[in-house]
Design a protein around this motif. Sequence first.
Motif, PDB file in Angstrom:
ATOM      1  N   ALA A   1      68.779  19.853  19.465  1.00 56.54           N
ATOM      2  CA  ALA A   1      68.142  19.822  18.149  1.00 56.54           C
ATOM      3  C   ALA A   1      68.901  18.917  17.178  1.00 56.54           C
ATOM      4  CB  ALA A   1      68.083  21.238  17.586  1.00 56.54           C
ATOM      5  N   TYR A   2      68.171  18.373  16.213  1.00 57.25           N
ATOM      6  CA  TYR A   2      68.771  17.558  15.182  1.00 57.25           C
ATOM      7  C   TYR A   2      69.208  18.459  14.029  1.00 57.25           C
ATOM      8  CZ  TYR A   2      69.584  13.308  12.501  1.00 57.25           C
ATOM      9  OH  TYR A   2      70.173  12.299  11.788  1.00 57.25           O
ATOM     10  N   THR A   3      69.928  17.878  13.087  1.00 58.03           N
ATOM     11  CA  THR A   3      70.316  18.614  11.887  1.00 58.03           C
ATOM     12  C   THR A   3      69.054  19.198  11.230  1.00 58.03           C
ATOM     13  OG1 THR A   3      72.131  17.082  11.603  1.00 58.03           O
ATOM     14  CG2 THR A   3      71.514  18.380   9.679  1.00 58.03           C
ATOM     15  N   PRO A   4      69.097  20.468  10.829  1.00 58.71           N
ATOM     16  CA  PRO A   4      67.861  21.128  10.378  1.00 58.71           C
ATOM     17  C   PRO A   4      67.395  20.707   8.983  1.00 58.71           C
ATOM     18  CG  PRO A   4      69.709  22.644  10.236  1.00 58.71           C
ATOM     19  CD  PRO A   4      70.235  21.406  10.883  1.00 58.71           C
ATOM     20  N   TYR A   5      67.045  19.424   8.853  1.00 57.88           N
ATOM     21  CA  TYR A   5      66.576  18.956   7.551  1.00 57.88           C
ATOM     22  C   TYR A   5      65.220  19.549   7.203  1.00 57.88           C
ATOM     23  CZ  TYR A   5      70.278  15.465   7.401  1.00 57.88           C
ATOM     24  OH  TYR A   5      71.491  14.835   7.364  1.00 57.88           O
ATOM     25  N   GLN A   6      64.363  19.758   8.205  1.00 55.45           N
ATOM     26  CA  GLN A   6      63.039  20.347   7.941  1.00 55.45           C
ATOM     27  C   GLN A   6      63.141  21.849   8.191  1.00 55.45           C
ATOM     28  OE1 GLN A   6      60.567  18.717   6.532  1.00 55.45           O
ATOM     29  NE2 GLN A   6      61.807  16.853   6.539  1.00 55.45           N
TER      30      GLN A   6
ATOM     31  N   SER B   1      63.041  25.003  11.659  1.00 53.67           N
ATOM     32  CA  SER B   1      64.424  25.177  12.130  1.00 53.67           C
ATOM     33  C   SER B   1      64.980  26.556  11.780  1.00 53.67           C
ATOM     34  CB  SER B   1      65.324  24.112  11.497  1.00 53.67           C
ATOM     35  OG  SER B   1      64.733  22.846  11.534  1.00 53.67           O
TER      36      SER B   1
ATOM     37  N   THR C   1      77.627  15.219  10.118  1.00 51.44           N
ATOM     38  CA  THR C   1      77.582  15.996  11.343  1.00 51.44           C
ATOM     39  C   THR C   1      78.839  16.867  11.412  1.00 51.44           C
ATOM     40  OG1 THR C   1      76.261  14.395  12.539  1.00 51.44           O
ATOM     41  CG2 THR C   1      77.689  15.788  13.849  1.00 51.44           C
TER      42      THR C   1
ATOM     43  N   VAL D   1      77.842  22.248  14.808  1.00 52.46           N
ATOM     44  CA  VAL D   1      76.858  23.327  14.756  1.00 52.46           C
ATOM     45  C   VAL D   1      76.790  24.109  16.067  1.00 52.46           C
ATOM     46  CG1 VAL D   1      74.386  23.823  14.603  1.00 52.46           C
ATOM     47  CG2 VAL D   1      75.485  22.394  12.875  1.00 52.46           C
TER      48      VAL D   1
END
Lengths: 578, 403
Positions: A115-120, A124, A343, A346
């Motif tokens: 997963a990417y950084t939970p910007y949305q 997430s 980053t 996480v």
Amino acid sequence: MLMPSVKPLGELENASEFIARHIGISEADETHMLSVIGEASRRALIDSIVPRSIARSAGMQLPPATTEAAALAELKAIAQKNKLYRNFIGQGYYGTHTPGVILRNILENPAWYTAYTPYQAEISQGRMEALVNFQTMVTDLTGMAIANASMLDEATAAAEAMTLAKRSVKAKGNTIVVGGDCHPQTIEVIQTRAKPLGLTVKLANSAAEWAEALQGDDYFAVLAQYPSTSGRIDDLRADVQTVHAKQAAFIVAADLLALTLLVPPGEFDADIVVGTTQRFGMPMGAGGPHAAYMACRDEYKRSLPGRLVGVSVDAHGNPAYRLALQTREQHIRREKATSNICTAQVLPAVVASMYAVYHGPQGLKRIAQRVASYTAVLARGLQQLGWTLTSDSAFDTLTVKAGDQATAIMAKALSKGANLRLSWGEYVSMSLDETTTREDIALLWSVFAKDAQALQHLRKGRGAADPGRAATHQRLYDAPGVRQPPQRDRHAALHPQSVRQGPGAGPQHDSAGIVHHEAQRHQRDDPHHLAGIRGRAPLRPGRPAAGLQGTGRAAAGLVVPGHGLRRHQPAAQRWLSR
Amino acid sequence: MCQATGYAGISLQPNAGSQGEYAGLLAIQAFHASRGESHRNICLIPSSAHGTNPASAQMVGMTVVVTKCDDNGNVDMVDLKAKCEQHSANLAAVMITYPSTHGVFETTVKELCALVHQHGGRVYVDGANMNALVGVAAPGEFGGDVSHLNLHKTFCIPHGGGGPGVGPVCVVEDLVPFLPGHATGGVKSGVGAVSAAPLGNAAVLPISWMYIRMMGADGLKHATEAAILSANYISKRLADHYPTLYASANGHVAHECILDLRGFKETSGVMAEDVAKRLMDYGFHAPTLSFPVANTLMVEPTESETLEELDRFIDAMIAIRDEIRQIENGTWPQDDNPLKNAPHTAATVLSSAWQHPYSREVAAAAASNPVNTKYWPSVGRVDNVYGDRNLFCSCVPVSELAD
């Protein structure tokens, strides 16, 4: 015999197999895409985009592609050059057991690791719930008001604490006083970070130097390790008062496992607490990755660096997680940002939070008590062998003043497959951890034993149960009947099922739930547990910290006087006399 | 890594890109100091740079001077030249991203590097966009002195939801002595440690090693080209629906494209964020929102997506454009439409009290999303402002769970 293939052998061996697995665009797709773009070939497209003046003069000189199986074999051949010894080095890195359920469902589960950084936020929620668990675990164990969703490592977290303190305190000095008994890598990184900012690092290498430095008026912050890198547990309460009288900040680098037994820094009014969570389920990994943590007092929260997950409400008035206070971050504030960290760590933070969920508060405490008990047993034996320890308090680390025998002891340890730690040429330290066994204690004794007979004597456990002499570790903590580490109902706090959702869809993909249930299976009818899995948590807007502060004060009543550290010898005696 | 970047030396110690950046600037600073030029403390940074650049420069005590970008989003060479001349005696470094954060291969990069060198400065090339360079062009060859790589972007380390990353720093020959040291770990250097461990996030490095070993030079170059191909395909197919903000003279982009959504605010009240949220109803996590330009979406497809997946994304974006049109023409009000109410939870779509001017099928994007990939979020649109005003960052206490 089968028909020989018409294809060349090299093609059948397919050394470049992985390339087609990795690159999503097939040859046919490529032709179609190029026609949409209006270029004749991939080469023509690249030539029309990459300026000729910067194109590479030659290709990269790398070994030709090979298959996954062959590459893995090469990698394993390299790995086999490592000699696997028992590690007692400590210094911020400890043995730990990664629970299988966490390994399978989180560390090896692409829903978590890709997963990417939970910007949305809305897509997430599961990941952010795990990070809120992490933050809660840290605030619970440190006793601080707020914690972020991980830092890169303990050393950079300490350096960030230094700059957070500089931004936040009234003291005008440019000096940070650092206890010489902090982890050496932490001191190094702080020195690196301080220099270009024009800050001075004053190392206090003895109790006298520390006391003298704290009387000065030139510092804005101090840093102490708790317990220290050599194993000592200091009562920092008076020092905090001194430092606060100078309007400077007190930073504590604290070990989370030790904090299940020790008075948390938040309860003696520390301003910032940092540390690593490595020993909560993440293997040492030659130094990383591990999640560090950073917690601070409420007044500093708006300049806390790093990502912070907070609870808000959604369009329907229900609680929902999202990244909080993003305006602190560098993509908004640029050179005025609180830090350059983006980053963080996480995935290791999620592992650490799930490790706490898996063991629960009682389980964590049991591990800590076991470590402390082994340490007391080890200490007793070393003293009986005639060695002098540098401290009468310890949690997991002992330091022996070995003098001119230090080198010989280190060599003997290596010959027995054990890594110890040598400091200042004459001190030998060793740290125990979750993975420590009785055999390890015997191994360490055998390293320090001068002859086989002495060792034999100890292994039988005779003569060790003299209560008067065993009191050397009187500052170790005795668990029964004393304050529970949770400042509120941690059983529920570590398992909030308020928004039940993993990164995938459906309960069968809810890794947090799987870990939770595996850990809790034996007490599924527990009322607190049932409360925890009730559909949705009604957030009470307007008094967000009420739950925290109220329970914090109630718990404070349970703290025993005298720093909350109690006599420990019974466990050691029991074991030795067995 | 040195082969990919064209540099002479590398340190694997930085455990994130931010730390690699910091280590790179420390190397530049130590280099100047070693030549008795500690006064060189000006760091030029184009206005299009990622915010981490100025934040890192500040951390090493450099003074940030921002240089302009022209209307096409490229570094304004006239302004850069003027700033170089103005600060010539104190110029420490320039920090650029290449290809630019605007997703364009600027043709003047070689000239830019030469200019900065002429004034005694060193060139930091941010490796954030190395996905467009590996095997195709090397910063160490076109004038860069230092770059950090993001192994979690370019060399396959999975992102982990926000780490672990690895941010190794690579430098040209004369900066090698100024790579980070680690006295505790036995690494000697004139520069101190930047991470707790001498090899940083060592345990994930085998992932990048395996990737390189299985791809080889040709495979790595192919990956770069495929990333560029995919970005251009998206840009081209969406051109009539969402114009790409910045492109090179021939209309091409690098490995990412910025879709301009700024016009919709005027015509429909729709913001890029609404499109980002609506994408969830079509089964996507939105691309980068409002960076580097507010109210835009920056799409970086990478080499790994299949054509099928690229088309699915493009079709979703086109379907959303049609929805915006229905707001523009007044079919749906600006404050009650599938975009403003996105993402739609199962609870709202199943509710018997449905009171929106569009159907439940539209809400769930059922017709326009035939493969039925809708993501069903557990929460509706999150209120960021509320959460920041009422900051709460722990688990909801059990006492709050009681009715």
